[in-house]
Every structure is written in structure tokens, then in C-alpha cells.
Scaffold this active site. Sequence first.
Site, mmCIF file in Angstrom:
data_model
loop_
_atom_site.group_PDB
_atom_site.id
_atom_site.type_symbol
_atom_site.label_atom_id
_atom_site.label_comp_id
_atom_site.label_asym_id
_atom_site.label_seq_id
_atom_site.Cartn_x
_atom_site.Cartn_y
_atom_site.Cartn_z
ATOM 1 N N LYS A 5 0.835 -1.199 0.000
ATOM 2 C CA LYS A 5 0.000 0.000 0.000
ATOM 3 C C LYS A 5 0.873 1.255 0.000
ATOM 4 O O LYS A 5 0.571 2.246 -0.662
ATOM 5 C CB LYS A 5 -0.880 -0.037 1.257
ATOM 6 C CG LYS A 5 -2.148 0.755 1.175
ATOM 7 C CD LYS A 5 -2.963 0.589 2.455
ATOM 8 C CE LYS A 5 -3.645 -0.769 2.528
ATOM 9 N NZ LYS A 5 -4.390 -0.962 3.800
ATOM 10 N N LYS A 21 24.089 -11.754 -31.388
ATOM 11 C CA LYS A 21 23.872 -10.495 -32.092
ATOM 12 C C LYS A 21 22.393 -10.311 -32.415
ATOM 13 O O LYS A 21 21.752 -9.383 -31.985
ATOM 14 C CB LYS A 21 24.684 -10.480 -33.384
ATOM 15 C CG LYS A 21 24.612 -9.174 -34.139
ATOM 16 C CD LYS A 21 25.365 -9.281 -35.453
ATOM 17 C CE LYS A 21 25.297 -7.991 -36.243
ATOM 18 N NZ LYS A 21 25.902 -8.171 -37.579
ATOM 19 N N LYS A 66 25.042 -15.922 -23.620
ATOM 20 C CA LYS A 66 23.646 -15.874 -23.193
ATOM 21 C C LYS A 66 22.714 -15.675 -24.379
ATOM 22 O O LYS A 66 23.042 -14.990 -25.351
ATOM 23 C CB LYS A 66 23.408 -14.787 -22.148
ATOM 24 C CG LYS A 66 23.557 -13.359 -22.662
ATOM 25 C CD LYS A 66 23.101 -12.311 -21.650
ATOM 26 C CE LYS A 66 21.639 -11.983 -21.767
ATOM 27 N NZ LYS A 66 21.254 -11.215 -22.962
ATOM 28 N N GLU A 125 17.343 -11.976 -24.328
ATOM 29 C CA GLU A 125 16.204 -12.144 -23.402
ATOM 30 C C GLU A 125 14.864 -12.069 -24.114
ATOM 31 O O GLU A 125 13.842 -12.436 -23.539
ATOM 32 C CB GLU A 125 16.277 -11.120 -22.261
ATOM 33 C CG GLU A 125 15.798 -9.708 -22.599
ATOM 34 C CD GLU A 125 16.862 -8.904 -23.353
ATOM 35 O OE1 GLU A 125 17.943 -9.454 -23.614
ATOM 36 O OE2 GLU A 125 16.602 -7.725 -23.666
ATOM 37 N N HIS A 159 18.241 -11.681 -15.634
ATOM 38 C CA HIS A 159 18.233 -10.546 -16.550
ATOM 39 C C HIS A 159 17.413 -9.413 -15.936
ATOM 40 O O HIS A 159 16.398 -9.663 -15.302
ATOM 41 C CB HIS A 159 17.629 -10.955 -17.907
ATOM 42 C CG HIS A 159 17.915 -9.947 -18.971
ATOM 43 N ND1 HIS A 159 17.174 -8.794 -19.119
ATOM 44 C CD2 HIS A 159 18.892 -9.896 -19.907
ATOM 45 C CE1 HIS A 159 17.684 -8.088 -20.127
ATOM 46 N NE2 HIS A 159 18.723 -8.735 -20.626
ATOM 47 N N GLY A 214 27.117 -1.342 -23.813
ATOM 48 C CA GLY A 214 28.132 -0.349 -24.188
ATOM 49 C C GLY A 214 29.561 -0.776 -23.918
ATOM 50 O O GLY A 214 30.450 0.070 -23.811
ATOM 51 N N GLY A 267 28.165 -7.442 -26.512
ATOM 52 C CA GLY A 267 27.409 -7.889 -27.685
ATOM 53 C C GLY A 267 28.064 -7.290 -28.915
ATOM 54 O O GLY A 267 28.904 -7.915 -29.565
ATOM 55 N N GLY A 268 27.718 -6.034 -29.198
ATOM 56 C CA GLY A 268 28.283 -5.328 -30.338
ATOM 57 C C GLY A 268 29.800 -5.244 -30.274
ATOM 58 O O GLY A 268 30.474 -5.236 -31.315
#
Lengths: 443, 443
Positions: free
Chosen positions: B97, B146, B172, B175, B263, B369, B391-392
Site C-alpha cells: 500500500k 547479435k 547468453k 532475453e 536478466h 556499451g 554484444g556489439g
Amino acid sequence: MNSYCVATYRCFDEKADFNKKALGIAVGLTVGSWTDLPEAKKAAMERHLGQVISVSVHEPDGPGETAADRYADIEIAYPDVNFSRDIPALLVTVFGKLSMDGRIKLIDLSFSEDFLSGFPGPKFGMQGVRELLGVHDRPLLMSIFKSVIGHDLSTLREQFYLQAAGGVDLIKDDEILFENRLTPIERRVEACMQAAEQAKRKTGQKLLYAVNLTGPTFNLLDQARKAIASGANALLFNVLAYGFDVLSELSRHPDITVPIMAHPALAGAYYPSPYHGIAANVLLGKLMRLAGADLVLFPSPYGSVVMPLAENMAIKHALLTEQAEDYRFSGTGADSDNAVSKPAGASAGADGKRSTLTLQTSFPVPSAGIHPGIVPLIVKDFGEQVVVNAGGGIHGHPMGTIAGGRAFRQAIAACQAGIPLQQYAAQGHAELQAAIDTWGIKQ
Amino acid sequence: MNSYCVATYRCFDEKADFNKKALGIAVGLTVGSWTDLPEAKKAAMERHLGQVISVSVHEPDGPGETAADRYADIEIAYPDVNFSRDIPALLVTVFGKLSMDGRIKLIDLSFSEDFLSGFPGPKFGMQGVRELLGVHDRPLLMSIFKSVIGHDLSTLREQFYLQAAGGVDLIKDDEILFENRLTPIERRVEACMQAAEQAKRKTGQKLLYAVNLTGPTFNLLDQARKAIASGANALLFNVLAYGFDVLSELSRHPDITVPIMAHPALAGAYYPSPYHGIAANVLLGKLMRLAGADLVLFPSPYGSVVMPLAENMAIKHALLTEQAEDYRFSGTGADSDNAVSKPAGASAGADGKRSTLTLQTSFPVPSAGIHPGIVPLIVKDFGEQVVVNAGGGIHGHPMGTIAGGRAFRQAIAACQAGIPLQQYAAQGHAELQAAIDTWGIKQ
């Protein structure tokens, strides 16, 4: 032909190129990259590609506005083929990573017919709840236990009886009452349903008791079965503490043969900021109904824990609308230019005709700060299709809890008869008069 | 003797009496009412009564501050006896609440020893993950697919191999990859684990593949069993879309014999506002570890989707601290005046001695990043106990994905050797040199 679910975002940025940002979302949250794909690959991937439906920029040129008030409302269509037919998959797709990307709020969702078809929606809905109670012609009245923690079964039973004897239609557990030694769920249900029977001999009316469903997620179904076997005729559920999918699975399960009342606990962690989170009409409106809540509590605009009236009305609309177009996006994948063809009439289906939403409606329950003198306002804002929900406004009545319930029923009767509260009270309704003397009438 | 869990709130209000507000929370969210209880009843109810631990008011007298910046940090102790040993019960109690009551944010949680004892925590934890990989002396390297949506098994298998062959320790799923016809979980696991074997013959190193666990909540355990039976050696889970309790139940289940990677999808709906929601150190730190996440992803302070460094460090501390006092509140119910006796040393246990937290640590994974030129910063901020996640920064390497992985491993090796990146690159590490030429080195 592709079908899509559509998310609308309000995105604040002092200088962003919002069209570019929208394209970045549409590509980034679907196929990942687009412009560097070979043409042959593009053809195969097009059905997975997100689409920008609209970008409406609000430049901060109003009085008192600064650059920080610059925003755009951005609509992105996500191909159904990318996600499974469950709310976690949809939310992770449309607002998983994106929720962390600056000042951005999810303000609306529309669903494809295909996605919607995966959700049976409320099993009872507003009409089903009315049928269980046999009350079709007035707002319902709900009462909340005054205090429950640390009390034993006999105290709860007595509190229950006093609420029921005043003529309320529903009684709900406190959402912070968990499985405990003093009042375990099966014995609590038995004790309270006995009190309900006792009150019924006096009032002649039926009553739903929403018992709080708590504990480990994978045990909730068994816990609900136990409660129902003990006589529970409704369940209270803290949906946001468990996730929409759990509500969705419980509500559609054949063993759950009673209505589910969704409590908004934790909702304030999502909706109040203009810059972040998920808007109330999505969180407590569309998603609750989609997931199958038969009744939905949310903060009223009348008390101390307040939500603005406009947000309340948006929730009410989401819970009660029967227009399929309010939930459905009917655009289809176009042949070229990565564009989605939006139907000409924005509020009509693909065939241009209005149609009826297959989801049953959910009962709106604006809560907090409610006393009998507020009932005319509630009826003005919500009409008859509302549950008047009170705690202190019933238990705190100067003539006691039973009188508290009666005062509310009198206030509701006055509204139904079109008679001002003060005049109705003067017609021999002492409980309503005492309530007005205590709390006044809110205009 | 009573034990308590403690919630700390930051509460903004231009003119509130914060002491009164704190008392209102302590009473209102526990026994409901106090001052009007008869003395005999008070004695029985005292063990259920919430307690105000501290109220620290920040008056807005700094440069540029206005009345709107007035706030108080309020600590409230909630008796364990009021709630069950699960995260939904705790969150609904302390912020159900209350989350809807104006400008208020949940900024910290401490747990009683009794409450903590209900949570086994991470089954593997940081050490367990290191043991599975056989890597103990350096930051780990993780790679993200990717793009995955719309791709078939052979494409995923190829992407997987290229990542693995570059020397990454973990890979991984995206997601947003849900159960789908092109790459269903069992076949995806089989294909990717074959690629992992193939790469292992080249690199000689082990690898964990965190496959995305998705679908209906009540089916997740079966889905995880299927994935593990197919060879999955880790799971990725969108915790906030399902609720902390589901993670808690999965992680403690004996059939889940692999690490779980949490994640942060949807986390941005909670933590960024200073006025609402749940702070990142609670949401992505303490609660993730309590619920049993072996690795936790969160937005890094280095990229475009950023979280301030201070918040990153607070998450890191929550995931890695071995001091029991950082998680535990050891105050006990006092005999009188509704006060809780707080131990003298605020950071020591009730007996005045420091002790070790029984929960295993969770691996911090700052994400987004990241390129090789950022590795020295990551090591400076996080030390060795971190997963470098890209990733990139891997797929976008000018010499290809394999070179992308190698460049990161070279950057990590340079940091371990205490050699500046540029110098290490010049020592014949062409992949690192190409990465630096592309993305630079961030100071």
C-alpha cells in the site's frame, strides 16, 4: 499476413530525433539490425521486423515549460510471431531493455486478435460477480477488515459478522494477512463463512469473502484449492508481487471456481512517475483484465492515498469497455516499405466495423478514503458499475460497524432514488445521518 | 524475543511531520491501530507492532534546492511474525500500500536472521560458476547473441561457434528469444552445445550457455528440466517479469542443477525515479541474491543505456559482500516504549561481533556499451570478480566475431598483467589493436 501488438511510449528528451529513436526501437527490439541486411535476407526477416506506427512530438512551447518537458508519444507495432502468448513475453519484448533507456514510460498497449485469443479473461467478470450475489441494480458495497494481524479466529469471526450484518456484499482480507498460526487460511475461511451464514439469516443477502491467497508461487494453486474446499467463495491476490502470468494461469484454471479480486499492492512502484514505469490504465486496467481479474482495486481519487481522477477514469474504461477496438490493434503487415497499414477508422476494426471485445468486464473498485458522503461522487464518476469499498468509513461509524454498513447502503439507495443524501438521511435513516455528521458530504 | 526485517524509505514532502509519518507507517502497516487499544490488548499486540528505527530529515537548504527537495530517510522495523518467509509477503508488507502513498521510494532492506534462514541463496554463486568453468584468476568474459529473432538453428549454431571460438566463458540468449518454431529450446540447446564442443576442441576451454527460460509460470520448472536434459548448463531468466519468488523457488529446486543468470528486463520501470519505485541495489542487488541468482545483469555506467556508477557500486556491494551485517538487522524487541533496541555498533551483530553472510555471492555482470577499451575501467570499478559482458563489442569487431572475443581476452590479460592496453596491443595482439582503433580506450 502479419499481426502485431502495439506499445505506446511517452519518451522525454531535450533534443532527440524522435523519428530516429522510434526506428531504433522498432528494429532494436525485434530483428536487431536491418539496414545492413542483404536484400534477400530482408525479405525473410520482414515478418519479424517491428514497425513505427506514429510519432507525435510535443515541443515545450507552453507557458512555464522548459526543454526538459519535450517529449514524444511513440507507437511501435511488434510482430506476434516474435513472442509467445503470455504477458511476461510481451512485457519483456516491449519494455524489457527499453525500460532502462532514459526517461521513457509505457503508456498504452493494444493487442492483436491472435494474442488476445490466448487469454480467456475474467472467468466471472462484473456480470458473473453480480449473478453470484443476485444483485444487478445498484453499486455493490465492500468492506475491509479493520485490523487482522495478531488477532485470533474468534476476533476475526466477530469482525466479519459485524461487517456482514450491516449489509455489505463483499468482505476482503487485509492484503498483509499471510499464512499464520492464529488464522490459517482453511480455518479462517470456515470461521468467516459461518459468520456470513449467521449474518445472512438477518440480512437475507448473499456475500463474497475474498480470502488472501499467499505463499510460494508453485503452491498457490494448491492453496487456492484448499481455500475453496473450505468454503471460500472468492480470492484476494497481490498480483504485482507474483506477476501477471500467475493471475492469468490461476484465473483460467478449471479448479478456480470463484472470482479473483486483484489487489494493487506495489503498483505505486510503477505508475506515479511521469518519466518512468507503466501507466495505471495499463498496469491496473488492461493487463489486470487480460490476466483474468474479476474485480480490480485501485487508489481512489477521493482519499489521502490518491490517484488523479483522469487516471481513475482511464482504468475504469480499460476494465469496462466492450469495444474490441480499445484493446485490439488491427493493422496488418504491408507489402513494402516496412510499413504497417493502419485501418482508416482508428477506432474501428480492419473491416471498418465496430465489434465487441470477447473479454468479460472486470469490476472497478476505487479504494481508500471512502465514507458514505462520498458515494454520490463515486456514482457520478463511475455510474452503477462500481464496488464502493470502505474500511474506516464502516468500522469508524459512531454507532458501530453494523451501522457503518447500513449508512453506506442508505447512501447507495439515496443515489439510486435520485434523492440528495441529506434529504434521504432526514427520512428516518439515522445511520446515514450520523455518518454525514461525522464525515460530511463531499461535493 | 522479537525479530524484525527493516525497510528504509526516502520520503519527499514539503511540510510533513516525518516523525509522525514514520509512526503512521509503523502502526498502519502492522497492527493497524495502537493508541486506542486497551492496555491489556497492547501487551498481546506488541510483538506484531512495527517500530520506527530512525528518521533523518534532509531540509532543503543547499544551493538550488527548493521546498520540493525536502525529504526524510525513514527506517521501519517490521516484526517477522507478521509475514511468511517469502519475498512477495515481505514486499507487500513493507511497500504494498505504501508504494502508492505520495513521493516515496524503497531504498534499502535488511532481513532478520530468521527471515534470511528461509533462503538458501545462490546454489552456485560466483565461486560455483568459476568452478564449473575452471577459471579462478581473472574476470570472466560473456558474449550476447547479435540477433536471434527470425533466425534458424543453423544460423544460431554458427553465431554460437564464432562467439565460443573467440574464447568467451559464457554465452547468453537474447532475453527476447521466446519459445518459437525456428529454434525451440531443446533443439537450440543441442545445436549450441554441439557448437560449444566444437569450439572447445580449438580453445580448450569450458563454456556456459544460458538459455532463456520462458513461457507460463507453472510450466517453467518442466521447461528448465527439458533444457537441462538437453544439455543446458545454465539458464537465463527474466526475473522481474515473473516475480522474485519464482526465481527463489527455481533456484532452490533440486532439479535445477545449473546456474541461473538473472536478466534485468523491466527493471527500469522501478529504479530510475528518485521519488518512486525500488532502488537498484535492492531490486538488482539484495533481492536477486536472496532469491538465488548466480549471476546478475544490470545496466553498466559505461554505455548508452546507463546507470550511475554509484548505483552500480551499490549493486556490486549487495551481490558480493560477505558481511552478514550488510543484510541482517539484529535489533530485538525491547520491553517498553514500543522501541526496538538497535545494537550499539550499527554494522555489527547483536553480540557485537562481525559475522559472515551465509548466502553465496552472486556474480555482477554490468552490461551494455562494453568494448575492449572499457575493460580497464571495469576492472578498476569491479576488480576481478566481474563478468565482462559484450554484444556489439564482440560481433562488431572489424576482423570478425572470433577476433572480437580474442580482443576482449587480450584486454583482460593486459589488465591482469598490469600492462596498459595500448602497450599490450603493440606486443603482437592484433585483435586488441584493431578494437582500440575502432572504439578507442575509455579513461
